[in-house]
Design a protein around this motif. Structure first.
Motif, PDB file in Angstrom:
ATOM      1  N   LEU A 226       0.836  -1.162  -0.072  1.00 50.91           N
ATOM      2  CA  LEU A 226       0.148  -0.142   0.154  1.00 50.91           C
ATOM      3  C   LEU A 226       0.734   0.834   0.441  1.00 50.91           C
ATOM      4  O   LEU A 226       0.321   2.232  -0.609  1.00 50.91           O
ATOM      5  N   VAL A 237      -8.223  -0.811  -3.947  1.00 52.88           N
ATOM      6  CA  VAL A 237      -8.235  -1.698  -2.536  1.00 52.88           C
ATOM      7  C   VAL A 237      -9.551  -1.618  -2.571  1.00 52.88           C
ATOM      8  O   VAL A 237     -10.353  -0.840  -2.382  1.00 52.88           O
ATOM      9  N   ALA A 239     -12.055  -2.581   0.109  1.00 57.58           N
ATOM     10  CA  ALA A 239     -11.799  -2.527   1.550  1.00 57.58           C
ATOM     11  C   ALA A 239     -12.756  -2.182   2.093  1.00 57.58           C
ATOM     12  O   ALA A 239     -13.921  -2.361   2.817  1.00 57.58           O
ATOM     13  N   HIS A 267      -8.019  -8.982  -1.684  1.00 59.13           N
ATOM     14  CA  HIS A 267      -8.763  -7.212  -1.954  1.00 59.13           C
ATOM     15  C   HIS A 267      -7.932  -6.359  -2.184  1.00 59.13           C
ATOM     16  O   HIS A 267      -8.851  -5.663  -2.495  1.00 59.13           O
ATOM     17  N   LEU A 268      -6.976  -6.291  -3.475  1.00 67.42           N
ATOM     18  CA  LEU A 268      -5.912  -5.557  -3.127  1.00 67.42           C
ATOM     19  C   LEU A 268      -5.992  -5.841  -5.097  1.00 67.42           C
ATOM     20  O   LEU A 268      -5.854  -7.123  -5.478  1.00 67.42           O
ATOM     21  N   ILE A 334     -10.124   3.662  -3.150  1.00 61.92           N
ATOM     22  CA  ILE A 334     -10.416   2.691  -1.877  1.00 61.92           C
ATOM     23  C   ILE A 334     -11.945   2.426  -2.313  1.00 61.92           C
ATOM     24  O   ILE A 334     -12.473   2.957  -2.744  1.00 61.92           O
TER      25      ILE A 334
END
Length: 346
Positions: A226, A237, A239, A267-268, A334
């Motif tokens: 990150l 992201v 999130a 999740h990335l 995000i």
């Protein structure tokens, strides 16, 4: 009956005459016109002389003097000085010197991060949570436009806080709702830094569970991904919010740290991937679902056509929704989810 009607007519005429006389004898009230945002700041050099010099140097003075509608989070002289910025250092910059021209451009972008495009009171900013500033995501060092950076406003105790407060590169509002002819000024106690992915996560209390996991010692590689992201090599992201982690407690229990790492990497995604709107990931012309290639290769998940619904490794099941789209930082974006995504394999 005729006399009664005459009396009523006389009373009506008399009442109208008295009202007219009263109105015509009212003293005219002088209305003082509101000053522009720039003029208000100029009238208080003890607090805003450095801000005015910065606006002049970067060409933003004309914008904030115009008849548009703006909100300015105005750092005081003390805030600029604390960041090592003075009127002397600003006025010494010359646009004809390449190194100085870069500094002026950077200063302009920083100031743009203190301006939003609509005059808005503090309570309305709190209700909205996220808004967008004039500053923008740069996908290269020379970029002159891009997706506008997000700014987060919330309350911490009785304080109205921007991007998590001073400790997170944000600020606190010290005086709110100074009305101008072209918007509002909210005085702040610090310069608001350009937000990164990590500072955005830190700023929002709804992402505190993710922050706790991602900043734990065993997840150093995830945090490194990150923080290493840049405009040119951005990360998206997906999130999960705090409620998502609470719902996933059973799923996460007993997982090894390596498995937790894999779940986080699921999740990335590489790149600055943004939703078309708050209700649809894809544009109106799209014809297929979107397959997301995650950093936990080869695991993927799907965002369904025309929605912000996510189908993860469990085939045929819609497991998550994007609740807040496009929280933009300098090194990525995000998308806030209501579920922890589950890859097919760990």
């Amino acid at each position: 009956m005729k006399i009664k009607n005459q009396i009523l007519s006389f009373v009506t005429i008399l009442a109208v005459a008295l009202m007219t006389f009263s109105c015509t004898n009212d003293e005219p009230k002088e209305v003082t016109p509101l000053k522009s945002i720039v003029d208000i700041a100029k009238a208080d050099p003890a607090n805003f002389s450095i801000l005015i010099d910065a606006l002049k140097k970067t060409g933003l003075e004309a914008t904030l003097s115009s008849s548009g509608s703006y909100t300015v989070f105005a750092p005081t002289n003390a805030a600029f000085t604390a960041a090592g910025v003075t009127s002397a250092s600003i006025n010494a910059l010359s646009a004809t010197v390449p190194a100085d021209a870069t500094k002026i451009s950077d200063l302009r972008l920083l100031l743009q991060n203190h301006v939003i495009t609509l005059g808005t009171k503090a309570d309305d900013l709190l209700a909205a949570g996220y808004t967008r500033t004039f500053a923008f995501y740069k996908n290269s060092a020379t970029a002159t436009s891009g997706a506008n950076l997000s700014l987060f406003v919330n309350k911490v105790g009785t304080d109205v806080v921007i991007n998590g407060g001073v400790a997170n590169g944000g600020a606190k509002v010290t005086t709110a709702n100074i009305e101008a002819s072209n918007g509002f000024i909210h005085v702040v106690d610090a310069i608001i830094s350009l937000p990164t992915l990590v500072s955005h996560i830190k700023a929002n209390p709804a992402l505190s569970s993710l922050l706790t996991v991602a900043t734990s010692a065993p997840q150093a590689s995830v945090l490194a991904s990150l923080t290493a992201a840049t405009g040119a090599s951005a990360i998206t992201v997906y999130a999960p919010n705090n409620d998502a982690f609470t719902s996933a407690a059973t799923y996460l229990t007993g997982k090894t740290e390596t498995q937790i790492t894999n779940i986080l990497k699921y999740h990335l995604e590489n790149g600055n991937k943004t939703a078309s709107s708050a209700t649809s990931w894809t544009s109106s012309t799209a014809t297929a679902d979107v397959s997301v290639t995650t950093l936990f290769s080869p695991n993927k998940f799907t965002i369904l056509l025309g929605t912000v619904k996510i189908k993860d490794g469990v085939v045929g099941t819609t497991n998550a929704n994007i609740k807040i789209t496009n929280i933009q930082g300098t090194n990525g974006v995000i998308q806030m989810l209501d579920r922890v995504l589950q890859p097919t394999t760990l």
